[in-house]
Design a protein around this motif. Sequence first.
Motif, PDB file in Angstrom:
ATOM      1  N   ARG A  26       0.836  -1.199   0.000  1.00  0.00           N
ATOM      2  CA  ARG A  26       0.000   0.000   0.000  1.00  0.00           C
ATOM      3  C   ARG A  26       0.870   1.248   0.000  1.00  0.00           C
ATOM      4  NH1 ARG A  26      -5.414  -1.155  -1.113  1.00  0.00           N
ATOM      5  NH2 ARG A  26      -6.048  -3.014   0.059  1.00  0.00           N
ATOM      6  N   PRO A  27       0.474   2.289  -0.748  1.00  0.00           N
ATOM      7  CA  PRO A  27       1.265   3.519  -0.774  1.00  0.00           C
ATOM      8  C   PRO A  27       1.437   4.126   0.621  1.00  0.00           C
ATOM      9  CG  PRO A  27      -0.305   3.516  -2.576  1.00  0.00           C
ATOM     10  CD  PRO A  27      -0.660   2.349  -1.702  1.00  0.00           C
ATOM     11  N   ASN A  28       2.665   4.547   0.928  1.00  0.00           N
ATOM     12  CA  ASN A  28       2.980   5.183   2.205  1.00  0.00           C
ATOM     13  C   ASN A  28       2.205   6.491   2.362  1.00  0.00           C
ATOM     14  OD1 ASN A  28       5.061   7.564   3.108  1.00  0.00           O
ATOM     15  ND2 ASN A  28       5.087   5.857   4.553  1.00  0.00           N
ATOM     16  N   GLY A  29       1.798   6.800   3.604  1.00  0.00           N
ATOM     17  CA  GLY A  29       0.995   7.994   3.847  1.00  0.00           C
ATOM     18  C   GLY A  29       1.712   9.289   3.543  1.00  0.00           C
ATOM     19  N   GLY A  30       3.008   9.378   3.867  1.00  0.00           N
ATOM     20  CA  GLY A  30       3.765  10.575   3.545  1.00  0.00           C
ATOM     21  C   GLY A  30       3.944  10.759   2.055  1.00  0.00           C
ATOM     22  N   TYR A  31       4.147   9.650   1.352  1.00  0.00           N
ATOM     23  CA  TYR A  31       4.223   9.701  -0.120  1.00  0.00           C
ATOM     24  C   TYR A  31       2.918  10.248  -0.694  1.00  0.00           C
ATOM     25  CZ  TYR A  31       3.551   7.786  -4.829  1.00  0.00           C
ATOM     26  OH  TYR A  31       3.257   7.627  -6.161  1.00  0.00           O
ATOM     27  N   LEU A  32       1.780   9.757  -0.201  1.00  0.00           N
ATOM     28  CA  LEU A  32       0.486  10.245  -0.688  1.00  0.00           C
ATOM     29  C   LEU A  32       0.309  11.728  -0.404  1.00  0.00           C
ATOM     30  CD1 LEU A  32      -1.793   7.265   0.415  1.00  0.00           C
ATOM     31  CD2 LEU A  32      -1.086   7.835  -1.922  1.00  0.00           C
ATOM     32  N   LEU A  33       0.779  12.177   0.763  1.00  0.00           N
ATOM     33  CA  LEU A  33       0.668  13.593   1.105  1.00  0.00           C
ATOM     34  C   LEU A  33       1.483  14.445   0.130  1.00  0.00           C
ATOM     35  CD1 LEU A  33      -0.739  15.361   3.202  1.00  0.00           C
ATOM     36  CD2 LEU A  33       1.315  15.198   4.609  1.00  0.00           C
ATOM     37  N   ALA A  34       2.638  13.946  -0.292  1.00  0.00           N
ATOM     38  CA  ALA A  34       3.454  14.666  -1.266  1.00  0.00           C
ATOM     39  C   ALA A  34       2.751  14.747  -2.621  1.00  0.00           C
ATOM     40  CB  ALA A  34       4.812  13.989  -1.419  1.00  0.00           C
ATOM     41  N   VAL A  35       2.046  13.690  -3.003  1.00  0.00           N
ATOM     42  CA  VAL A  35       1.267  13.708  -4.253  1.00  0.00           C
ATOM     43  C   VAL A  35       0.224  14.821  -4.197  1.00  0.00           C
ATOM     44  CG1 VAL A  35      -0.364  12.422  -5.682  1.00  0.00           C
ATOM     45  CG2 VAL A  35       1.636  11.249  -4.739  1.00  0.00           C
ATOM     46  N   TYR A  55      -6.817   9.951   6.429  1.00  0.00           N
ATOM     47  CA  TYR A  55      -6.675   8.790   5.548  1.00  0.00           C
ATOM     48  C   TYR A  55      -7.940   7.956   5.686  1.00  0.00           C
ATOM     49  CZ  TYR A  55      -1.915  10.390   5.076  1.00  0.00           C
ATOM     50  OH  TYR A  55      -0.809  11.166   4.799  1.00  0.00           O
ATOM     51  N   LEU A  56      -8.748   7.979   4.637  1.00  0.00           N
ATOM     52  CA  LEU A  56     -10.093   7.418   4.686  1.00  0.00           C
ATOM     53  C   LEU A  56     -10.133   5.957   4.255  1.00  0.00           C
ATOM     54  CD1 LEU A  56     -11.781  10.510   3.015  1.00  0.00           C
ATOM     55  CD2 LEU A  56     -11.558  10.047   5.464  1.00  0.00           C
ATOM     56  N   ALA A  57      -9.325   5.613   3.260  1.00  0.00           N
ATOM     57  CA  ALA A  57      -9.269   4.242   2.756  1.00  0.00           C
ATOM     58  C   ALA A  57      -7.938   4.072   2.035  1.00  0.00           C
ATOM     59  CB  ALA A  57     -10.428   3.965   1.804  1.00  0.00           C
ATOM     60  N   PRO A  58      -7.275   2.929   2.197  1.00  0.00           N
ATOM     61  CA  PRO A  58      -5.974   2.749   1.547  1.00  0.00           C
ATOM     62  C   PRO A  58      -6.128   2.567   0.040  1.00  0.00           C
ATOM     63  CG  PRO A  58      -6.626   0.744   2.691  1.00  0.00           C
ATOM     64  CD  PRO A  58      -7.633   1.782   3.058  1.00  0.00           C
ATOM     65  N   PRO A  59      -5.497   3.438  -0.761  1.00  0.00           N
ATOM     66  CA  PRO A  59      -5.595   3.280  -2.206  1.00  0.00           C
ATOM     67  C   PRO A  59      -4.700   2.148  -2.713  1.00  0.00           C
ATOM     68  CG  PRO A  59      -4.162   5.109  -1.693  1.00  0.00           C
ATOM     69  CD  PRO A  59      -4.701   4.614  -0.384  1.00  0.00           C
ATOM     70  N   GLU A  60      -4.999   1.679  -3.903  1.00  0.00           N
ATOM     71  CA  GLU A  60      -4.159   0.713  -4.599  1.00  0.00           C
ATOM     72  C   GLU A  60      -3.114   1.474  -5.406  1.00  0.00           C
ATOM     73  OE1 GLU A  60      -4.476  -2.508  -4.346  1.00  0.00           O
ATOM     74  OE2 GLU A  60      -6.469  -2.734  -3.435  1.00  0.00           O
ATOM     75  N   CYS A  61      -2.048   0.804  -5.773  1.00  0.00           N
ATOM     76  CA  CYS A  61      -1.109   1.396  -6.727  1.00  0.00           C
ATOM     77  C   CYS A  61      -1.778   1.475  -8.092  1.00  0.00           C
ATOM     78  CB  CYS A  61       0.165   0.554  -6.806  1.00  0.00           C
ATOM     79  SG  CYS A  61       1.089   0.500  -5.257  1.00  0.00           S
ATOM     80  N   GLY A  62      -1.433   2.507  -8.845  1.00  0.00           N
ATOM     81  CA  GLY A  62      -2.032   2.695 -10.153  1.00  0.00           C
ATOM     82  C   GLY A  62      -2.723   4.037 -10.259  1.00  0.00           C
ATOM     83  N   THR A 194      -1.896   5.115   9.453  1.00  0.00           N
ATOM     84  CA  THR A 194      -2.153   6.489   9.882  1.00  0.00           C
ATOM     85  C   THR A 194      -3.628   6.843   9.716  1.00  0.00           C
ATOM     86  OG1 THR A 194       0.078   7.135   9.226  1.00  0.00           O
ATOM     87  CG2 THR A 194      -1.524   8.898   9.511  1.00  0.00           C
ATOM     88  N   LEU A 195      -4.183   7.470  10.741  1.00  0.00           N
ATOM     89  CA  LEU A 195      -5.551   7.977  10.665  1.00  0.00           C
ATOM     90  C   LEU A 195      -5.564   9.455  10.290  1.00  0.00           C
ATOM     91  CD1 LEU A 195      -6.983   6.304  13.893  1.00  0.00           C
ATOM     92  CD2 LEU A 195      -7.268   5.526  11.533  1.00  0.00           C
ATOM     93  N   GLU A 196      -4.683  10.230  10.938  1.00  0.00           N
ATOM     94  CA  GLU A 196      -4.577  11.665  10.655  1.00  0.00           C
ATOM     95  C   GLU A 196      -3.125  12.082  10.792  1.00  0.00           C
ATOM     96  OE1 GLU A 196      -4.324  15.971  11.365  1.00  0.00           O
ATOM     97  OE2 GLU A 196      -3.723  14.359  12.714  1.00  0.00           O
ATOM     98  N   LEU A 197      -2.677  12.937   9.891  1.00  0.00           N
ATOM     99  CA  LEU A 197      -1.287  13.405   9.894  1.00  0.00           C
ATOM    100  C   LEU A 197      -1.268  14.908   9.638  1.00  0.00           C
ATOM    101  CD1 LEU A 197       1.823  12.990   9.764  1.00  0.00           C
ATOM    102  CD2 LEU A 197       1.541  12.449   7.340  1.00  0.00           C
ATOM    103  N   GLN A 243       0.999  12.693  14.316  1.00  0.00           N
ATOM    104  CA  GLN A 243      -0.044  11.882  13.707  1.00  0.00           C
ATOM    105  C   GLN A 243      -0.726  11.004  14.748  1.00  0.00           C
ATOM    106  OE1 GLN A 243       1.059   8.070  11.538  1.00  0.00           O
ATOM    107  NE2 GLN A 243       2.968   9.225  11.207  1.00  0.00           N
ATOM    108  N   LEU A 244      -1.962  10.608  14.419  1.00  0.00           N
ATOM    109  CA  LEU A 244      -2.696   9.614  15.182  1.00  0.00           C
ATOM    110  C   LEU A 244      -2.758   8.368  14.319  1.00  0.00           C
ATOM    111  CD1 LEU A 244      -4.433   9.071  17.769  1.00  0.00           C
ATOM    112  CD2 LEU A 244      -6.431   9.644  16.360  1.00  0.00           C
ATOM    113  N   ALA A 245      -2.386   7.229  14.902  1.00  0.00           N
ATOM    114  CA  ALA A 245      -2.303   6.000  14.128  1.00  0.00           C
ATOM    115  C   ALA A 245      -2.893   4.833  14.893  1.00  0.00           C
ATOM    116  CB  ALA A 245      -0.844   5.699  13.765  1.00  0.00           C
ATOM    117  N   VAL A 246      -3.211   3.772  14.159  1.00  0.00           N
ATOM    118  CA  VAL A 246      -3.693   2.532  14.752  1.00  0.00           C
ATOM    119  C   VAL A 246      -2.516   1.789  15.364  1.00  0.00           C
ATOM    120  CG1 VAL A 246      -4.758   0.294  14.263  1.00  0.00           C
ATOM    121  CG2 VAL A 246      -5.607   2.363  13.132  1.00  0.00           C
TER     122      VAL A 246
END
Length: 252
Positions: A26-35, A55-62, A194-197, A243-246
């Motif tokens: 799964r894509p890393n949360g910090g990577y997604l934030l940079a996107v 972070y609402l739902a983990p995206p797939e690569c692509g 991560t839930l919130e960052l 961040q708040l995480a599981v």
Amino acid sequence: MAGFAEATAVVDGRAELDPQWTVGGRPNGGYLLAVLARAAATTAHPHPLSASAVYLAPPECGPAEVAVETLRDGRSVRQARVRLSQGGRACVEALFTLGDLATAGEARFTAAEPAAVKPRDDLNRTPVEPPGAGIRITMLEQVDQRVDLSGPGDLRGWLSFDDGTPFDAFSLLYAVDAFPPATFTLGGNGWTPTLELTAYVRGLPAPGPLRVRQYTRMVTDGQLDQVCEVWDAAGRTVAQASQLAVYRMARS
């Protein structure tokens, strides 16, 4: 092999989430934030200054869709809401404040000196499949990460891109979420989603490895908070995050 800038590019509202920047597939949360930050940036406001993401739902690569809503576009700062979706499902939503870090100047006051860390050459590089983690951290093929297990709930170490690319304002958003969970020193099992960052980018980093400290202040049976502080090779604070995480308890 795509570099970080290419892997976080957004063109006409579309991104291609790169499998190189994943944890357990799964894509890393910090990577997604940079996107999302790249989608929000403009010529007049080229750098993320702050970001707050859920972070609402983990995206797939692509392929993924990235929608930007301008909230305010002023002379010194721009504020925007950005949403990343796949197949009509919202995956990450973030609020950004953007500006120009080149005009920020030097810090007049800092509350803490750079964290004490063992010399980089005295620490081993974190493997892609850390023993006991039960997960493949593919992004560690792209970065040189060296961690010092400083104490309970406290990790310190060094981070650099494997190809020598210097960090910038966008890759600092990755850096604040790149280290292992601080719960590794407390019996945590596997990664901590991560839930919130919330992240602040405080300056454009000097070339060289980043010094990182990540620690937790409170852990419950299901969640933890983490604080991350990042200094550049010149000893300047360049990024901060919480961040708040599981939290997953280790199996007996």
